[in-house]
Design an enzyme around this catalytic site. Sequence first.
Site, mmCIF file in Angstrom:
data_model
loop_
_atom_site.group_PDB
_atom_site.id
_atom_site.type_symbol
_atom_site.label_atom_id
_atom_site.label_comp_id
_atom_site.label_asym_id
_atom_site.label_seq_id
_atom_site.Cartn_x
_atom_site.Cartn_y
_atom_site.Cartn_z
ATOM 1 N N CYS A 130 76.084 -35.551 22.709
ATOM 2 C CA CYS A 130 76.426 -36.980 22.595
ATOM 3 C C CYS A 130 75.308 -37.891 23.105
ATOM 4 O O CYS A 130 75.261 -39.067 22.767
ATOM 5 C CB CYS A 130 77.723 -37.278 23.329
ATOM 6 S SG CYS A 130 79.099 -36.296 22.723
ATOM 7 N N HIS A 271 78.044 -44.841 24.719
ATOM 8 C CA HIS A 271 78.645 -43.750 23.943
ATOM 9 C C HIS A 271 80.164 -43.898 23.998
ATOM 10 O O HIS A 271 80.747 -44.119 25.056
ATOM 11 C CB HIS A 271 78.207 -42.413 24.529
ATOM 12 C CG HIS A 271 78.961 -41.258 23.955
ATOM 13 N ND1 HIS A 271 79.120 -41.106 22.601
ATOM 14 C CD2 HIS A 271 79.614 -40.224 24.546
ATOM 15 C CE1 HIS A 271 79.837 -40.019 22.380
ATOM 16 N NE2 HIS A 271 80.157 -39.470 23.536
ATOM 17 N N ASN A 301 85.328 -40.335 18.892
ATOM 18 C CA ASN A 301 84.035 -39.980 19.468
ATOM 19 C C ASN A 301 83.221 -39.256 18.381
ATOM 20 O O ASN A 301 83.589 -38.168 17.966
ATOM 21 C CB ASN A 301 84.283 -39.067 20.678
ATOM 22 C CG ASN A 301 83.000 -38.552 21.313
ATOM 23 O OD1 ASN A 301 81.919 -38.662 20.738
ATOM 24 N ND2 ASN A 301 83.132 -37.978 22.499
#
Length: 344
Positions: A130, A271, A301
């Site tokens: 990520c 993020h 996500n």
Amino acid sequence: MSVPSTNGMLPPPPTPTRGVRILGTGSFVPDRRLTNADFERMLDTSDEWIVQRTGIRERRVLDLRTEGCSTIAQRALERALESSGLKPTDLDLVVVATVTMEMTCPSVACRIAGAIGATNAAAFDLGAACSGFVYALNVAESMVRMGRARTVAVIGAEAMSSILDYTDRAVSILFGDAAGCAIIQADPDPRVGCIYQHMGADGSGWQALYIPRRESDVPAEDAANPIRLGCLRMNGKEVFRFAVTKFKDVMEDAFAKTGLTPNDVSQVICHQSNVRIIDAAREKLNIDPSKIYVNIDRYGNSSAGSVPLCLDELWRAGKITPGKPFMLVAFGGGLTWASSVWQT
Ligand code: COA
């Protein structure tokens, strides 16, 4: 003689002779929506549980029979080229941050550079889960700043649906597919570009978030659990604990090292892992909610796709104020984390 760490510690070269500008951005998400109501039909879960624990209402998913990470990476790149007013042959480097490439060879970067005719570009993938896009942007910016490249497409793209076990309710509800791209170019004004970057990793914590390929990849403490090879495995509580602390620490470090306050930046682009993680950091640092963009409700996500997707939406909405700094922050598997502060 020991060599001191330079990670985030040193100022940029004494007299940078060139700056780096973001010329344009692009993003792409698949049309197919997977809503919380869809999950209610598939699994023992509820819209209320998912929204309360994560802030997610729906995510986008690819049709994996014909599409993959390269499909969305290429579309994001094409949109970014269009918004930059550039041709594919203007690029001299294409970097794709991903952990969900269709094949490890060729890289997604090679495939999409070839597909669009970026014949002058070198191309490689970078894996930092990520944190991948922020890592890639920091690496690319440093190359441009040093004169090693002039025009770079930096992409974060993730086909998360290709690595999810849709019988695992604790993990599958969190993720979606997305890609985003920023095109950066050398600029004669050395004051513009990344004014601070930090990248970190703690490999001793890898078991919190991993994609086992072989039985022997599964750590002993996880061996008794039902594991699907090739699927993302996560210890949600451990990741949550790590993320809440690390997110705040990384932002605090970036503000302290640049001497900026939250009032000085136009946006802190985070993020999108869980709205509770974002809110916790925002509250601890007393950052105005208008400065921290949230789109996790619409996309979930999307790992390395999440930060550039936010960047593109903000860029197109005119929320990245010219002349003002902005910050990018991410954390993820590895474990990894990264920040990047830009002067526009
Ligand atoms: N629907 C309903 N119940 C669920 C569920 C779901 N989708 N997923 C898990 N549960 C259940 C669990 O089985 C558990 O039940 P039990 O108490 O009977 O054992 C209960 O809900 C609580 O589970 P827990 O894991 O403690 O929930 P949580 O409050 O920690 O929330 C996450 C789970 C995954 C939302 C949270 O841990 C999280 O966001 N972690 C970080 C994840 C992340 O950001 N990953 C990406 C990093 S880049």
